[in-house]
Design a protein around this motif. Structure first.
Motif, mmCIF file in Angstrom:
data_model
loop_
_atom_site.group_PDB
_atom_site.id
_atom_site.type_symbol
_atom_site.label_atom_id
_atom_site.label_comp_id
_atom_site.label_asym_id
_atom_site.label_seq_id
_atom_site.Cartn_x
_atom_site.Cartn_y
_atom_site.Cartn_z
ATOM 1 N N GLU A 57 60.904 12.016 66.243
ATOM 2 C CA GLU A 57 60.300 10.708 66.485
ATOM 3 C C GLU A 57 60.609 10.210 67.887
ATOM 4 N N ILE A 58 61.824 10.463 68.362
ATOM 5 C CA ILE A 58 62.192 10.006 69.716
ATOM 6 C C ILE A 58 61.359 10.724 70.759
ATOM 7 N N ILE A 59 61.196 12.039 70.589
ATOM 8 C CA ILE A 59 60.413 12.795 71.572
ATOM 9 C C ILE A 59 58.936 12.426 71.481
ATOM 10 N N ARG A 60 58.446 12.180 70.304
ATOM 11 C CA ARG A 60 57.043 11.786 70.145
ATOM 12 C C ARG A 60 56.769 10.484 70.872
ATOM 13 N N ARG A 61 57.660 9.508 70.695
ATOM 14 C CA ARG A 61 57.476 8.217 71.374
ATOM 15 C C ARG A 61 57.572 8.374 72.885
ATOM 16 N N TYR A 62 58.458 9.285 73.334
ATOM 17 C CA TYR A 62 58.605 9.506 74.773
ATOM 18 C C TYR A 62 57.296 10.003 75.389
ATOM 19 N N PHE A 63 56.686 11.006 74.776
ATOM 20 C CA PHE A 63 55.424 11.535 75.316
ATOM 21 C C PHE A 63 54.290 10.538 75.161
ATOM 22 N N THR A 64 54.332 9.727 74.114
ATOM 23 C CA THR A 64 53.283 8.717 73.950
ATOM 24 C C THR A 64 53.350 7.696 75.068
ATOM 25 N N LEU A 65 54.574 7.205 75.350
ATOM 26 C CA LEU A 65 54.745 6.243 76.450
ATOM 27 C C LEU A 65 54.415 6.866 77.787
ATOM 28 N N LEU A 66 54.766 8.174 77.939
ATOM 29 C CA LEU A 66 54.478 8.845 79.205
ATOM 30 C C LEU A 66 52.958 8.974 79.413
ATOM 31 N N GLY A 67 52.210 9.262 78.309
ATOM 32 C CA GLY A 67 50.764 9.354 78.438
ATOM 33 C C GLY A 67 50.134 8.011 78.736
ATOM 34 N N GLU A 68 50.645 6.949 78.115
ATOM 35 C CA GLU A 68 50.110 5.614 78.410
ATOM 36 C C GLU A 68 50.371 5.200 79.850
#
Length: 277
Positions: free
Chosen positions: A263-274
């Motif tokens: 979950e932490i890595i998923r949120r990291y890539f989501t924020l990075l894409g945004e």
């Protein structure tokens, strides 16, 4: 009249003054013994004797061996001085009174009119003499001053010299110890050394920032390493074919991660894409 029944009163006063004189001489001898002991201890410091026992026998009674030796030497020398300096009670009085006392004391077992008159006269004189009047108190003061001076000198020497002496530099004591070890090691056969002496020796001491550390090494405990001879070999880097990255779907990558970090890595890539959009 029998000699056993003769008792002159002046003898009681003479005994009182004699006891005071002996007690005074004992105090003088005690101060002399203390001064001599301190002087001997001061000599032991630059010789390295004090540092030697303090380092190798710290925390044991042997640590105070130099102090005990100094006290014994002081008592022996002071006792010899006191025996050589025997002071008679008769020498503490004036010459005329001293002669009368000697004559009366030598004839203390005789009963006569002359002796009774002399004894009565001496009784009157001695009863008015106090102990401090016949004792030379300046001798006591000089001994006290000598002891105080020796104590001050001992503190100065101990704080300046003993700090500079280490087990590697123990003055005369260290030289004697090294010489004895060399003589014993040169005379002892090699076979006897191999049979009787442990190659590991006794627990040794180390010094780190003037702090003594006790070190004990036990064979077979798996501590340390052994040096093994090896031949020199030339090692070169070999070139390999360039690698090629292969893209994989993000879902496959996420599934390969530990569950607690997904979950932490998923949120990291989501924020990075945004942020990039």
């Amino acid at each position: 009249m029998g000699s056993e029944s003769i008792t002159y009163e002046f003898l009681l006063d003479l005994k009182r003054l004699s006891d005071a004189c002996r007690g005074f001489e004992r105090r003088i001898s005690a101060l002399e013994a203390l001064a001599i002991a301190i002087a001997a201890y001061i000599i032991f410091i630059p010789l390295g004797l004090v540092a030697y026992f303090r380092f190798y026998w710290s925390g044991t009674p042997l640590e105070h061996a130099p102090l005990a030796l100094s006290l014994i030497m002081g008592m022996i020398i002071a006792h010899i001085i006191r025996r050589r300096r025997r002071i008679s009670i008769f020498d503490l009085f004036e010459e005329e009174l001293s002669e009368k006392l000697k004559a009366a004391y030598d004839n203390r077992f005789h009963d006569s009119i002359v002796m009774r008159s002399l004894a009565q006269d001496l009784r009157h004189i001695l009863s008015g003499i106090q102990e401090r009047e016949i004792l030379d108190t300046s001798r006591l003061h000089r001994r006290l001053l000598a002891v105080f001076a020796m104590l001050v000198l001992a503190v100065v020497v101990s704080s300046t010299i003993s700090d500079e002496i280490t087990p590697a530099n123990l003055g005369v004591v260290g030289g004697i110890r090294e010489l004895a070890e060399d003589v014993l090691s040169s005379k002892q056969p090699v076979s006897e050394i191999r049979d009787n002496v442990s190659i590991y020796g006794k627990p040794s001491l180390a010094v780190l920032s003037e702090t003594k550390l006790e070190l004990e090494l036990y064979p077979g405990s798996g501590i340390g390493s052994r040096a093994r001879p090896t031949e020199a070999t030339e090692r070169l880097f070999r070139e390999g074919p360039p690698g090629q990255g292969v893209a994989v779907p993000s879902e496959v990558y996420i599934e390969s991660l530990p569950p607690k970090h997904r979950e932490i890595i998923r949120r990291y890539f989501t924020l990075l894409g945004e942020a990039e959009s």
